[in-house]
Design a protein around this motif. Structure first.
Motif, short mmCIF file in Angstrom:
data_model
loop_
_atom_site.label_atom_id
_atom_site.label_comp_id
_atom_site.label_asym_id
_atom_site.label_seq_id
_atom_site.Cartn_x
_atom_site.Cartn_y
_atom_site.Cartn_z
N SER A 194 0.82 -1.21 0.00
CA SER A 194 0.00 0.00 0.00
C SER A 194 0.86 1.26 0.00
O SER A 194 2.02 1.25 0.41
N ASP A 195 0.22 2.36 -0.42
CA ASP A 195 0.93 3.63 -0.52
C ASP A 195 1.37 4.15 0.85
O ASP A 195 2.45 4.74 0.98
N TYR A 196 0.53 3.97 1.87
CA TYR A 196 0.88 4.52 3.19
C TYR A 196 2.09 3.80 3.78
O TYR A 196 2.86 4.39 4.54
N VAL A 197 2.29 2.53 3.43
CA VAL A 197 3.48 1.82 3.89
C VAL A 197 4.71 2.33 3.16
O VAL A 197 5.76 2.54 3.78
N ARG A 198 4.59 2.53 1.85
CA ARG A 198 5.73 3.07 1.09
C ARG A 198 6.09 4.46 1.60
O ARG A 198 7.28 4.80 1.70
N THR A 199 5.08 5.26 1.94
CA THR A 199 5.36 6.60 2.45
C THR A 199 6.09 6.54 3.79
O THR A 199 7.04 7.29 4.03
N ALA A 200 5.66 5.64 4.66
CA ALA A 200 6.32 5.50 5.96
C ALA A 200 7.76 5.04 5.80
O ALA A 200 8.66 5.52 6.50
N VAL A 201 8.01 4.14 4.86
CA VAL A 201 9.38 3.68 4.61
C VAL A 201 10.22 4.82 4.02
O VAL A 201 11.38 5.01 4.39
N ALA A 202 9.61 5.60 3.11
CA ALA A 202 10.33 6.71 2.48
C ALA A 202 10.70 7.79 3.49
O ALA A 202 11.71 8.49 3.32
N LYS A 203 9.90 7.93 4.53
CA LYS A 203 10.21 8.92 5.57
C LYS A 203 11.38 8.48 6.45
O LYS A 203 11.85 9.26 7.28
N GLY A 204 11.79 7.25 6.31
CA GLY A 204 12.91 6.76 7.09
C GLY A 204 12.53 6.23 8.46
O GLY A 204 13.39 6.12 9.34
N LEU A 205 11.25 5.86 8.65
CA LEU A 205 10.83 5.33 9.94
C LEU A 205 11.46 3.95 10.16
O LEU A 205 11.68 3.19 9.21
N PRO A 206 11.76 3.60 11.40
CA PRO A 206 12.32 2.27 11.68
C PRO A 206 11.37 1.17 11.23
O PRO A 206 10.15 1.33 11.24
N ARG A 207 11.95 0.04 10.85
CA ARG A 207 11.16 -1.06 10.32
C ARG A 207 10.11 -1.54 11.32
O ARG A 207 8.96 -1.78 10.95
N HIS A 208 10.49 -1.66 12.61
CA HIS A 208 9.52 -2.16 13.59
C HIS A 208 8.35 -1.21 13.77
O HIS A 208 7.22 -1.63 14.01
#
Length: 307
Positions: free
Chosen positions: A203-217
């Motif tokens: 989903s887009d919201y997961v890609r956005t969270a990853v792109a922001k550099g949030l930790p994986r957990h």
């Protein structure tokens, strides 16, 4: 939210009446309960008439139902054919089954969701294939086979547990029966969580969270898992009542005197008061569990709002 809860509570009233009416009608056409009171020999007409009058079975079915529902709202679920109030049977059976259900739900949630998340994040890898095969085997094997096998191995052959649960039915003694009771549901929760995680991962919201550099957990727990748990929570919520009512096989195998045991005895002896009383409470459990599931949706997904 308050208006929604009130509306749902009002909707539960006709559902409760319809379900109990259907159960009452089905139970009352099972056979002649008076015949079971007289043993192998048939009751003489005078005795049968006296017993029917004593238990209110001489009245029309609709009148019996209205009398029963009127008594239910006062906390009176009738008297079993052995003269014991049904509420006394409930006071001894429901605590045991509630403990068994709690153990089963905890096993189902902890193991099922954990395996579902691991396989959903590693879709197509060996661990994913192994878990899918294992859950397919668990779903395919009947519960009574799983229960008897664990009882034989862990209780008789290896002596790790007692083959039969004591009358106290402590949480420690209910771990293995709880695992047997939750086995099929655990497999479904695992597969459902896996599918939901794998779909929402793109989903887009997961890609956005990853792109922001949030930790994986944090991406997994705060974003991916919360949205993926909505169908899982729906299944678990409806499964609570199913586990309590469907524990007949498990309780028979491990000699647990809970709701399943009382329902089995009531059906076997055609004890309509016991069967209808216990099933009435189970209907309430189903309705309350479904309401709580709907309310949990707003907690898991802030986008959901109830008017």
């Amino acid at each position: 939210m308050g208006r929604y809860v009130v509306r749902r509570l009002l909707q539960m009233i006709p559902v409760f009446i319809g379900a109990t009416l259907l159960i009452f009608l089905m139970v009352n056409v099972m056979g002649d309960p008076i015949a079971g009171l007289c043993g192998e020999r048939a009751c003489d007409p005078a005795t049968a008439a006296q017993l029917k009058k004593e238990f209110g079975l001489d009245k029309p079915v609709w009148q019996q139902y209205l009398t029963y529902m009127g008594n239910v709202f006062t906390g009176d679920f009738g008297t079993a054919f052995n003269g014991q109030p049904v509420t006394e049977l409930m006071s001894t059976a429901f605590p045991v089954t509630i403990r068994l259900t709690i153990v089963a739900i905890v096993i189902e949630v902890v193991i099922g969701i954990t395996l579902g998340v691991l396989t959903g994040l590693r879709r197509g890898r060996p661990v994913d294939t192994g878990v899918l095969l294992a859950t397919l085997v668990v779903i395919s094997v009947p519960t009574f086979v799983t229960g008897l096998l664990l009882q034989l191995l862990l209780g008789v052959e290896w002596g790790w547990i007692k083959p039969s649960v004591s009358p106290d039915a402590t949480f420690g003694e209910l771990i293995v029966p709880g695992l047997v009771l939750a086995s099929v549901s655990l497999a479904y929760v695992t597969r459902l969580t896996r599918t939901s995680i794998a779909e929402n991962r793109r989903s887009d919201y997961v890609r956005t969270a990853v792109a922001k550099g949030l930790p994986r957990h944090r991406v997994v727990t705060r974003h991916l898992l919360r949205n993926s748990l909505i169908p899982v929570v729906t299944f678990i919520g409806t499964d609570i009542g199913a586990l309590m009512g469907g524990a007949i096989v498990t309780e028979r195998i491990f000699n647990i005197h809970g709701v399943g045991y009382q329902l089995y005895q009531g059906i076997l002896r055609q004890n309509t008061q016991t069967v209808v009383g216990f099933v009435t409470v189970l209907v309430l459990v189903f309705l309350v569990a479904n309401l709580l599931v709907d309310l949990l949706y707003a907690v898991l997904d802030p986008r959901i709002r109830y008017a």
